[in-house]
Write a protein that holds these residues in place. Structure first.
Motif, PDB file in Angstrom:
ATOM      1  N   ILE A 181       0.838  -1.196   0.000  1.00 20.82           N
ATOM      2  CA  ILE A 181       0.000   0.000   0.000  1.00 20.82           C
ATOM      3  C   ILE A 181       0.873   1.247   0.000  1.00 20.82           C
ATOM      4  CG2 ILE A 181      -0.140   0.023   2.529  1.00 20.82           C
ATOM      5  CD1 ILE A 181      -3.024   1.064   2.210  1.00 20.82           C
ATOM      6  N   TRP A 182       0.418   2.251  -0.733  1.00 21.32           N
ATOM      7  CA  TRP A 182       1.078   3.572  -0.760  1.00 21.32           C
ATOM      8  C   TRP A 182       0.274   4.517   0.139  1.00 21.32           C
ATOM      9  CZ3 TRP A 182       5.585   4.750  -3.393  1.00 21.32           C
ATOM     10  CH2 TRP A 182       6.051   3.778  -4.277  1.00 21.32           C
ATOM     11  N   ILE A 183       0.990   5.236   0.982  1.00 18.85           N
ATOM     12  CA  ILE A 183       0.305   6.122   1.930  1.00 18.85           C
ATOM     13  C   ILE A 183       1.165   7.368   2.147  1.00 18.85           C
ATOM     14  CG2 ILE A 183       1.362   4.923   3.895  1.00 18.85           C
ATOM     15  CD1 ILE A 183      -1.175   5.481   5.479  1.00 18.85           C
ATOM     16  N   LYS A 184       0.530   8.499   2.343  1.00 19.25           N
ATOM     17  CA  LYS A 184       1.276   9.731   2.587  1.00 19.25           C
ATOM     18  C   LYS A 184       0.795  10.373   3.881  1.00 19.25           C
ATOM     19  CE  LYS A 184      -1.722  12.768  -0.207  1.00 19.25           C
ATOM     20  NZ  LYS A 184      -1.719  13.750  -1.319  1.00 19.25           N
ATOM     21  N   GLY A 185       1.706  11.133   4.486  1.00 16.00           N
ATOM     22  CA  GLY A 185       1.373  11.800   5.739  1.00 16.00           C
ATOM     23  C   GLY A 185       2.569  12.568   6.269  1.00 16.00           C
ATOM     24  N   GLU A 186       2.469  12.980   7.533  1.00 19.11           N
ATOM     25  CA  GLU A 186       3.515  13.787   8.168  1.00 19.11           C
ATOM     26  C   GLU A 186       4.176  12.977   9.266  1.00 19.11           C
ATOM     27  OE1 GLU A 186       3.653  17.594  11.174  1.00 19.11           O
ATOM     28  OE2 GLU A 186       2.299  17.724   9.433  1.00 19.11           O
ATOM     29  N   LEU A 187       5.521  13.027   9.342  1.00 19.15           N
ATOM     30  CA  LEU A 187       6.266  12.296  10.353  1.00 19.15           C
ATOM     31  C   LEU A 187       6.210  13.043  11.691  1.00 19.15           C
ATOM     32  CD1 LEU A 187       9.502  11.251   8.410  1.00 19.15           C
ATOM     33  CD2 LEU A 187       7.503   9.851   8.916  1.00 19.15           C
ATOM     34  N   SER A 188       6.044  12.291  12.778  1.00 20.54           N
ATOM     35  CA  SER A 188       6.148  12.847  14.133  1.00 20.54           C
ATOM     36  C   SER A 188       6.665  11.746  15.040  1.00 20.54           C
ATOM     37  CB  SER A 188       4.789  13.365  14.617  1.00 20.54           C
ATOM     38  OG  SER A 188       3.861  12.290  14.734  1.00 20.54           O
TER      39      SER A 188
ATOM     40  N   GLY B 294       7.852  16.409  11.306  1.00 20.31           N
ATOM     41  CA  GLY B 294       7.186  17.453  10.541  1.00 20.31           C
ATOM     42  C   GLY B 294       7.357  17.307   9.038  1.00 20.31           C
ATOM     43  N   MET B 295       8.191  16.374   8.602  1.00 23.19           N
ATOM     44  CA  MET B 295       8.423  16.192   7.160  1.00 23.19           C
ATOM     45  C   MET B 295       7.257  15.405   6.556  1.00 23.19           C
ATOM     46  SD  MET B 295      11.656  14.347   5.254  1.00 23.19           S
ATOM     47  CE  MET B 295      12.788  15.632   5.746  1.00 23.19           C
ATOM     48  N   LYS B 296       6.770  15.891   5.418  1.00 24.49           N
ATOM     49  CA  LYS B 296       5.712  15.173   4.683  1.00 24.49           C
ATOM     50  C   LYS B 296       6.391  14.154   3.767  1.00 24.49           C
ATOM     51  CE  LYS B 296       2.403  18.982   4.746  1.00 24.49           C
ATOM     52  NZ  LYS B 296       1.527  18.334   5.737  1.00 24.49           N
ATOM     53  N   VAL B 297       5.906  12.909   3.850  1.00 22.83           N
ATOM     54  CA  VAL B 297       6.561  11.822   3.119  1.00 22.83           C
ATOM     55  C   VAL B 297       5.532  10.952   2.405  1.00 22.83           C
ATOM     56  CG1 VAL B 297       8.591  11.701   4.626  1.00 22.83           C
ATOM     57  CG2 VAL B 297       6.523  10.387   5.199  1.00 22.83           C
ATOM     58  N   LEU B 298       6.050  10.205   1.442  1.00 21.31           N
ATOM     59  CA  LEU B 298       5.283   9.156   0.744  1.00 21.31           C
ATOM     60  C   LEU B 298       5.894   7.824   1.121  1.00 21.31           C
ATOM     61  CD1 LEU B 298       5.032  10.735  -2.816  1.00 21.31           C
ATOM     62  CD2 LEU B 298       3.267  10.664  -1.082  1.00 21.31           C
ATOM     63  N   LEU B 299       5.060   6.899   1.588  1.00 23.99           N
ATOM     64  CA  LEU B 299       5.540   5.601   2.050  1.00 23.99           C
ATOM     65  C   LEU B 299       4.929   4.474   1.230  1.00 23.99           C
ATOM     66  CD1 LEU B 299       5.136   6.073   5.919  1.00 23.99           C
ATOM     67  CD2 LEU B 299       7.108   6.670   4.495  1.00 23.99           C
ATOM     68  N   ARG B 300       5.686   3.380   1.110  1.00 21.62           N
ATOM     69  CA  ARG B 300       5.144   2.124   0.570  1.00 21.62           C
ATOM     70  C   ARG B 300       5.468   1.017   1.561  1.00 21.62           C
ATOM     71  NH1 ARG B 300       6.392  -2.451  -2.527  1.00 21.62           N
ATOM     72  NH2 ARG B 300       8.622  -1.957  -2.531  1.00 21.62           N
TER      73      ARG B 300
ATOM     74  N   GLY C 161      -1.923  -3.092  18.590  1.00 20.79           N
ATOM     75  CA  GLY C 161      -2.103  -1.966  17.681  1.00 20.79           C
ATOM     76  C   GLY C 161      -1.681  -2.312  16.263  1.00 20.79           C
ATOM     77  N   TYR C 162      -2.296  -1.668  15.293  1.00 19.00           N
ATOM     78  CA  TYR C 162      -1.888  -1.906  13.907  1.00 19.00           C
ATOM     79  C   TYR C 162      -0.872  -0.853  13.514  1.00 19.00           C
ATOM     80  CZ  TYR C 162      -4.803   1.944  12.092  1.00 19.00           C
ATOM     81  OH  TYR C 162      -5.319   3.170  11.793  1.00 19.00           O
ATOM     82  N   GLN C 163       0.032  -1.222  12.595  1.00 17.53           N
ATOM     83  CA  GLN C 163       1.116  -0.336  12.192  1.00 17.53           C
ATOM     84  C   GLN C 163       1.540  -0.682  10.773  1.00 17.53           C
ATOM     85  OE1 GLN C 163       4.201  -1.128  15.057  1.00 17.53           O
ATOM     86  NE2 GLN C 163       4.631  -3.163  14.282  1.00 17.53           N
ATOM     87  N   ILE C 164       2.370   0.157  10.211  1.00 18.76           N
ATOM     88  CA  ILE C 164       2.852  -0.056   8.867  1.00 18.76           C
ATOM     89  C   ILE C 164       4.341  -0.374   8.914  1.00 18.76           C
ATOM     90  CG2 ILE C 164       3.188   2.450   8.519  1.00 18.76           C
ATOM     91  CD1 ILE C 164       2.676   1.921   5.510  1.00 18.76           C
ATOM     92  N   TYR C 165       4.717  -1.472   8.214  1.00 21.73           N
ATOM     93  CA  TYR C 165       6.121  -1.789   8.015  1.00 21.73           C
ATOM     94  C   TYR C 165       6.524  -1.154   6.687  1.00 21.73           C
ATOM     95  CZ  TYR C 165       5.964  -5.253  11.781  1.00 21.73           C
ATOM     96  OH  TYR C 165       5.850  -5.864  13.001  1.00 21.73           O
ATOM     97  N   VAL C 166       7.397  -0.155   6.757  1.00 22.65           N
ATOM     98  CA  VAL C 166       7.726   0.654   5.587  1.00 22.65           C
ATOM     99  C   VAL C 166       8.852  -0.009   4.798  1.00 22.65           C
ATOM    100  CG1 VAL C 166       8.474   2.916   4.770  1.00 22.65           C
ATOM    101  CG2 VAL C 166       7.000   2.727   6.792  1.00 22.65           C
ATOM    102  N   LYS C 167       8.625  -0.123   3.475  1.00 19.98           N
ATOM    103  CA  LYS C 167       9.652  -0.661   2.578  1.00 19.98           C
ATOM    104  C   LYS C 167      10.374   0.445   1.812  1.00 19.98           C
ATOM    105  CE  LYS C 167       6.773  -4.760   1.793  1.00 19.98           C
ATOM    106  NZ  LYS C 167       6.006  -5.532   0.775  1.00 19.98           N
TER     107      LYS C 167
ATOM    108  N   ASP D  52       7.525  13.999   0.145  1.00 21.02           N
ATOM    109  CA  ASP D  52       6.288  14.218  -0.601  1.00 21.02           C
ATOM    110  C   ASP D  52       6.495  15.133  -1.795  1.00 21.02           C
ATOM    111  OD1 ASP D  52       3.719  14.155  -1.378  1.00 21.02           O
ATOM    112  OD2 ASP D  52       2.887  15.238   0.315  1.00 21.02           O
ATOM    113  N   GLY D  53       7.489  16.012  -1.759  1.00 24.04           N
ATOM    114  CA  GLY D  53       7.704  16.958  -2.851  1.00 24.04           C
ATOM    115  C   GLY D  53       8.073  16.289  -4.155  1.00 24.04           C
TER     116      GLY D  53
END
Length: 449
Positions: free
Chosen positions: A29-36, A76-82, A93-99, A104-105
Motif C-alpha cells: 500500500i502507498w500512503i502519505k502523511g507527516e512524520l512525528s 514534521g516532514m511530509k513523506v510518501l511511504l510504501r 495496535g496496527y502499524q505499517i512496516y515501511v519498505k 512528498d515533494g
C-alpha cells in the motif's frame, strides 16, 4: 452461561493479525502523511508516527530497508511511504512496516519512475541477453554529456591517465531541463553514425529533478536501440536512473565510467612484461627439451649404425610379407570352403528344387483325389439307387396303379369314415384323374370284414 466459549486476548489478536496479513490491499500500500515522534534506534531501525489532520498510524522502517534512503527523515516532514499493514501483537495496535520512503515533494516523479521502470522491465529492456560486451581495448570513445560540466573533465582526465592511446570524441548534449531528453536522444543517434567502439552517457550528481532526463522513456529506448555499447554514468553511486538499467553497463560515477571503458596503461604494461617473461621461460624450456631429445636421437643405434638398421628392417619386412601371404592364403581357403557350404545350402533351398518337389507331391495328391472322388461317387450312386427303389416301393402312385384310389375333403386326405358325413361332397383321386362324389351311405367296418 456454561455454553459460552471465551477466547483469550492473544487468540483474538492473532486472529485479527491474520485478517490483516491475508488482505492483498494491505500488503502493498502507498500512503502519505507527516512524520512525528521520529526515533532512530541504535540498531538502525526507524520508529515514528505517520499522521494527517484526522488520524495517525504507527510506523517502522527497519535498517535493511532504510539504508538506501537518500535523505534524513525528520519530524514534521511530509513523506510518501510504501509498505504493508500488520498488527503488533504485544500491544494489539496496527502499524505499517515501511519498505520505501520518499519526500512528498518528489512523490509524483518517483511514482512515474517506478511505473516506467516496471513497464520497461516487463518488455525485456533490462534483460542481460540484450547487453552488448564492452571492448577491452577501445580506440575511439564517445562521450555524451554537458561540455561545461565537471563530468567531462573527470572522464577526460581519467582516460588520459589510464589509456592515452584512446581518442575521446565529445558529443555535447543538454543533461538537465525540459529539452534535455530530446538532446540526449539526438546525441545518441549522432554517435551511432560515427566509428566508435564504446559510448559513455551521463552527467554529475544532482537531485531527482535534475537527473530526470535520464528517466525519460525516449532516452531509455534510444539507449536500447544503440548499436554501440553504452556505459551509463549518471550522478553519484547511490543514484539509479532508468538509463542505468537499460545501458549495457552501469558505472557509479562518470570517473567510474572512464575506468570501466579503458584499461590501465601501466597494468597492460605489467601484464605484457609478465606474458613476455612467461613466453621466454616457455621457449627456453622447449629448447632444452628439444635439445635433449635431439641428443638422445643422435646417440641412438639408428644414427650410429644406419646400414645395419636398414638391413634388419629389410629382413623384418620379408618376414612380415611371408606371414601376410600365408595369412592371405589361409583366409582365402577358409572363405572358399565357406562359399562351397553356402552354395550347397543354397541349392537345397533353390526355388527350382522346391517346385519339382511340390509338383511331385501335387501329382500324388491329385491321383489320390481322383480315386477318392471315384469311390465316393460310386458309393453315393449305389445309395441313391437304393433310396429311389425304396421310394418307388412306398410311392402312393405304385399303390394306385394296382387299383387303389384316395379320397380327399378339399386338400385333406380322408383316412377314416369317422372323418366324413352323409351327403358330403368328396374328391376321389385315381392314378389318371379324379371324380367328385356325394356320400349316400356310410358303413363302418374293416377291409377283412
Amino acid at each position: 452461561m456454561s455454553d459460552i466459549k471465551y477466547v483469550t486476548v492473544t487468540a483474538l489478536t492473532k486472529y485479527i493479525k491474520r485478517k490483516f496479513d491475508v488482505d492483498p490491499h494491505l500488503q502493498d500500500i502507498w500512503i502519505k502523511g507527516e512524520l512525528s515522534n521520529f526515533n532512530l534506534h541504535s540498531r538502525g531501525h526507524m520508529y515514528f508516527t505517520l499522521k494527517d489532520e484526522k488520524a495517525r498510524i504507527q510506523g517502522v522502517m527497519f535498517a535493511s530497508a532504510n539504508k538506501s534512503l537518500k535523505f534524513k527523515p525528520e519530524n514534521g516532514m511530509k513523506v510518501l511511504l510504501r509498505g504493508e499493514i500488520t498488527v503488533y501483537e504485544q500491544n494489539g495496535g496496527y502499524q505499517i512496516y515501511v519498505k520505501e520512503m520518499q519526500p512528498d515533494g518528489i512523490g509524483s516523479l518517483y511514482l512515474a519512475y517506478e511505473e516506467l521502470k516496471n513497464t520497461l522491465q516487463k518488455q525485456g529492456l533490462f534483460d542481460l541477453i540484450h547487453k552488448k560486451p564492452i571492448p577491452k581495448f577501445p580506440s575511439q570513445i564517445g562521450v555524451i554529456t554537458s561540455p561545461t560540466g565537471a563530468a567531462i573533465r573527470d572522464i577526460l582526465t581519467t582516460i588520459n591517465r589510464r589509456y592515452p592511446l584512446a581518442k575521446v570524441i565529445l558529443i555535447p548534449a543538454l543533461v538537465q531541463g525540459i529539452n534535455a531528453g530530446d538532446s540526449i536522444v539526438q546525441a545518441i543517434k549522432q554517435a551511432n553514425q560515427l566509428d566508435l567502439d564504446v559510448l559513455i552517457v551521463g552527467r554529475g550528481g544532482g537531485s531527482i529533478e535534475e537527473l530526470w532526463a535520464f528517466n525519460e522513456e525516449k532516452v531509455a529506448r534510444e539507449i536500447f536501440a544503440s548499436t554501440i555499447p553504452i556505459i551509463s554514468a549518471v550522478g553519484h553511486e547511490t543514484d539509479y536512473t532508468i538509463a542505468d538499467f537499460v545501458a549495457d553497463l552501469r558505472a557509479p560515477t562518470p570517473t567510474g565510467a572512464a575506468e570501466l571503458a579503458v584499461p590501465h596503461f601501466s597494468e597492460l604494461q605489467d601484464r605484457l612484461i609478465e606474458r613476455k617473461n612467461r613466453l621466454k621461460r616457455a621457449m627456453q624450456e622447449k629448447l632444452v627439451s628439444k635439445k635433449e631429445k635431439l641428443e638422445h636421437l643422435q646417440s641412438s643405434y639408428a644414427f650410429r649404425y644406419p646400414k645395419q638398421l636398414y638391413l634388419q628392417k629389410e629382413q623384418q619386412l620379408d618376414a612380415v610379407i611371408e606371414r601376410l601371404q600365408k595369412a592371405g592364403s589361409r583366409t582365402i581357403a577358409i572363405k572358399n570352403e565357406h562359399y562351397k557350404q553356402l552354395n550347397r545350402r543354397l541349392l537345397t533351398v533353390h526355388p527350382r528344387e522346391k517346385i519339382l518337389r511340390s509338383k511331385t507331391s501335387h501329382d500324388l495328391l491329385l491321383n489320390r483325389l481322383k480315386r477318392e472322388m471315384t469311390s465316393i461317387i460310386s458309393s453315393k450312386d449305389a445309395n441313391f439307387r437304393q433310396v429311389i427303389a425304396q421310394l418307388n416301393a412306398l410311392s402312393p402312385l405304385r399303390v394306385m396303379e394296382r387299383g387303389y384310389s384316395l379320397v380327399y375333403d378339399g386338400s385333406e386326405l380322408i383316412k377314416s369314415v369317422d372323418h366324413i358325413k352323409k351327403g358330403q361332397t368328396v374328391k376321389v383321386q385315381f392314378i389318371n384323374g379324379n371324380i367328385q362324389c356325394e356320400v349316400k351311405e356310410i358303413e363302418e367296418g374293416t377291409i377283412n370284414e
